[in-house]
Design a protein around this motif. Structure first.
Motif, short mmCIF file in Angstrom:
data_model
loop_
_atom_site.label_atom_id
_atom_site.label_comp_id
_atom_site.label_asym_id
_atom_site.label_seq_id
_atom_site.Cartn_x
_atom_site.Cartn_y
_atom_site.Cartn_z
N VAL A 15 17.27 84.87 66.48
CA VAL A 15 18.43 84.30 67.17
C VAL A 15 18.03 83.75 68.55
N ASP A 16 17.23 84.52 69.27
CA ASP A 16 16.80 84.12 70.61
C ASP A 16 16.05 82.79 70.55
N ASP A 17 15.14 82.64 69.60
CA ASP A 17 14.38 81.39 69.45
C ASP A 17 15.32 80.23 69.12
N ALA A 18 16.27 80.47 68.22
CA ALA A 18 17.20 79.40 67.83
C ALA A 18 18.03 78.96 69.03
N GLN A 19 18.45 79.94 69.87
CA GLN A 19 19.24 79.60 71.05
C GLN A 19 18.41 78.81 72.05
N ARG A 20 17.18 79.26 72.30
CA ARG A 20 16.31 78.60 73.26
C ARG A 20 15.95 77.18 72.84
N ASP A 142 28.44 77.07 70.30
CA ASP A 142 27.41 76.30 69.58
C ASP A 142 26.73 77.26 68.62
N SER A 143 27.38 77.50 67.50
CA SER A 143 26.78 78.41 66.52
C SER A 143 25.38 77.93 66.18
N ARG A 144 24.47 78.87 66.12
CA ARG A 144 23.11 78.49 65.75
C ARG A 144 22.98 78.36 64.23
N TYR A 145 24.05 78.63 63.51
CA TYR A 145 23.99 78.57 62.04
C TYR A 145 24.34 77.18 61.53
N LYS A 146 23.63 76.82 60.50
CA LYS A 146 23.78 75.51 59.86
C LYS A 146 25.26 75.25 59.53
N ASP A 147 25.73 74.06 59.88
CA ASP A 147 27.09 73.62 59.61
C ASP A 147 28.17 74.52 60.23
N PHE A 148 27.79 75.32 61.24
CA PHE A 148 28.76 76.20 61.92
C PHE A 148 29.38 77.18 60.91
N LYS A 149 28.64 77.55 59.86
CA LYS A 149 29.16 78.44 58.82
C LYS A 149 28.49 79.80 58.94
N PHE A 150 29.33 80.85 59.00
CA PHE A 150 28.76 82.19 59.18
C PHE A 150 29.73 83.24 58.70
N ASP A 151 29.24 84.46 58.57
CA ASP A 151 30.10 85.62 58.34
C ASP A 151 30.15 86.41 59.64
N ILE A 152 30.95 87.46 59.63
CA ILE A 152 31.18 88.19 60.88
C ILE A 152 29.89 88.80 61.44
N GLN A 153 29.03 89.33 60.56
CA GLN A 153 27.79 89.94 61.06
C GLN A 153 26.92 88.88 61.74
N THR A 160 28.29 85.70 69.31
CA THR A 160 29.57 85.03 69.05
C THR A 160 29.58 83.56 69.47
N SER A 161 28.46 82.89 69.16
CA SER A 161 28.31 81.43 69.36
C SER A 161 28.34 81.00 70.83
N ALA A 162 28.31 81.95 71.75
CA ALA A 162 28.40 81.60 73.18
C ALA A 162 27.29 80.63 73.56
N ALA A 163 27.65 79.57 74.29
CA ALA A 163 26.63 78.61 74.73
C ALA A 163 26.80 78.28 76.22
N ARG A 164 27.98 77.84 76.63
CA ARG A 164 28.26 77.53 78.04
C ARG A 164 29.70 77.92 78.33
N TYR A 165 30.00 78.14 79.60
CA TYR A 165 31.40 78.32 79.96
C TYR A 165 31.67 77.66 81.31
N VAL A 166 32.89 77.17 81.42
CA VAL A 166 33.32 76.46 82.62
C VAL A 166 34.62 77.12 83.07
N VAL A 167 34.68 77.55 84.30
CA VAL A 167 35.93 78.10 84.82
C VAL A 167 36.28 77.33 86.09
N GLY A 168 37.53 77.28 86.42
CA GLY A 168 37.89 76.54 87.63
C GLY A 168 39.38 76.46 87.79
N GLY A 169 39.87 75.23 87.98
CA GLY A 169 41.30 75.05 88.18
C GLY A 169 41.76 75.73 89.46
N SER A 170 42.94 76.34 89.40
CA SER A 170 43.52 77.02 90.56
C SER A 170 43.76 78.48 90.20
N PRO A 171 42.77 79.34 90.43
CA PRO A 171 42.93 80.75 90.08
C PRO A 171 44.20 81.32 90.72
#
Ligand code: OOG
Ligand code: MG
Length: 261
Positions: A15-20, A142-153, A160-171
């Motif tokens: 998983v680590d290699d696929a993410q990198r 950004d699921s690392r799995y082909k076609d964004f298809k996966f099971d829960i495990q 959980t497909s985490a790739a980037r996050y953006v926060v902002g606006g007016s807290p």
């Protein structure tokens, strides 16, 4: 758990290699059909251990598959939890290079920043009392799995497909806001691509934090003060392409946006 420590470690490397490398892999359960949910979280914990060992910083946690829209889209019915690393945070209004990603999708979310440690069984009111502020967020998955298809495990092991996050606006402070009623509008290139209210997330976005804290307690951990919590996409995730500009507007909390290059 069904898998040995050495297999868990091998899967973490896959998983680590696929993410990198932003490279697709097949579902882990194709080769490890015995893998259970505890194994999957063990892979995720091993990833976190390695990342922290590299000096990467844990800034918070995410809940996923917390809305009906997301569950239906992915064909799964159990919420999942993952970790947020500081180096995957993108400033509000900034750009994200598509080259580092496989097939990204965006989600509009309501995020919390906590003001006190939370542990064990907590109520929605306790979460709100321990909330410094709430703010609008975009999660890029950004699921690392082909076609964004996966099971829960497989998706849990992939953080959980985490790739980037953006926060902002007016807290804003949560007091005086009914988070269930906050309207959320997601736009891509000025066109509305998703609408929902806060209650789309488990009836109340803070319920996602309640479940997260319960999950952490199961692993003998607490949610530290000052954590960022992404409570989960309120609508279906939307695939993005180069040059797309995405924004999430949340009633009373302003707008957060990002562009893909
Ligand atoms: C799993 C992650 C889901 C959310 O907000 O529901 C998620 C996925 O759909 O790839 O982050
Ligand atoms: Mg999400």
């Amino acid at each position: 758990m069904a898998l040995s420590a050495s297999v868990i470690s091998e899967l973490a490397t896959v998983v680590d290699d696929a993410q990198r490398n932003a490279s697709e892999i097949v579902k882990l359960t194709d080769d490890q059909p015995e893998m259970d949910l505890a194994d999957a979280y063990a892979v995720q914990a091993e990833l976190l251990r390695r990342w922290q060992g590299e000096g990467r910083r844990l800034t918070g946690y995410k809940g996923g598959l917390t809305s009906k829209a997301k569950m239906v889209q992915m064909g799964l019915d159990t919420p999942v939890f993952g970790v947020l690393m500081g180096d995957t945070c993108v400033p509000d209004g900034d750009v994200i290079d598509m080259n580092g990603l496989i097939h990204p999708k965006v989600e509009a979310e309501i995020a919390f920043v906590t003001s006190r440690e939370l542990s064990g069984d907590v109520s929605i009111d306790e979460v709100l009392a321990a909330t410094e502020f709430v703010l609008p967020a975009i999660e890029v998955i950004d699921s690392r799995y082909k076609d964004f298809k996966f099971d829960i495990q497989s998706v849990v092991a992939d953080n959980t497909s985490a790739a980037r996050y953006v926060v902002g606006g007016s807290p804003r402070r949560a007091a005086g806001l009914d988070l269930r009623l906050l309207g959320v509008v997601m736009e891509c290139n000025g066109e509305v691509v998703g609408t929902a209210a806060g209650a789309a997330v488990m009836g109340h976005p803070a319920a996602s934090v309640v479940e997260l804290v319960k999950w952490l307690a199961g692993a003998g951990k607490a949610l530290p003060e000052g954590s960022l919590v992404m409570t989960g996409g309120v609508t279906e995730a939307v695939a993005v392409n180069r040059d797309d500009h995405v924004s999430a507007r949340v009633q009373h909390l302003g707008t957060v946006g990002v562009r893909f290059t």
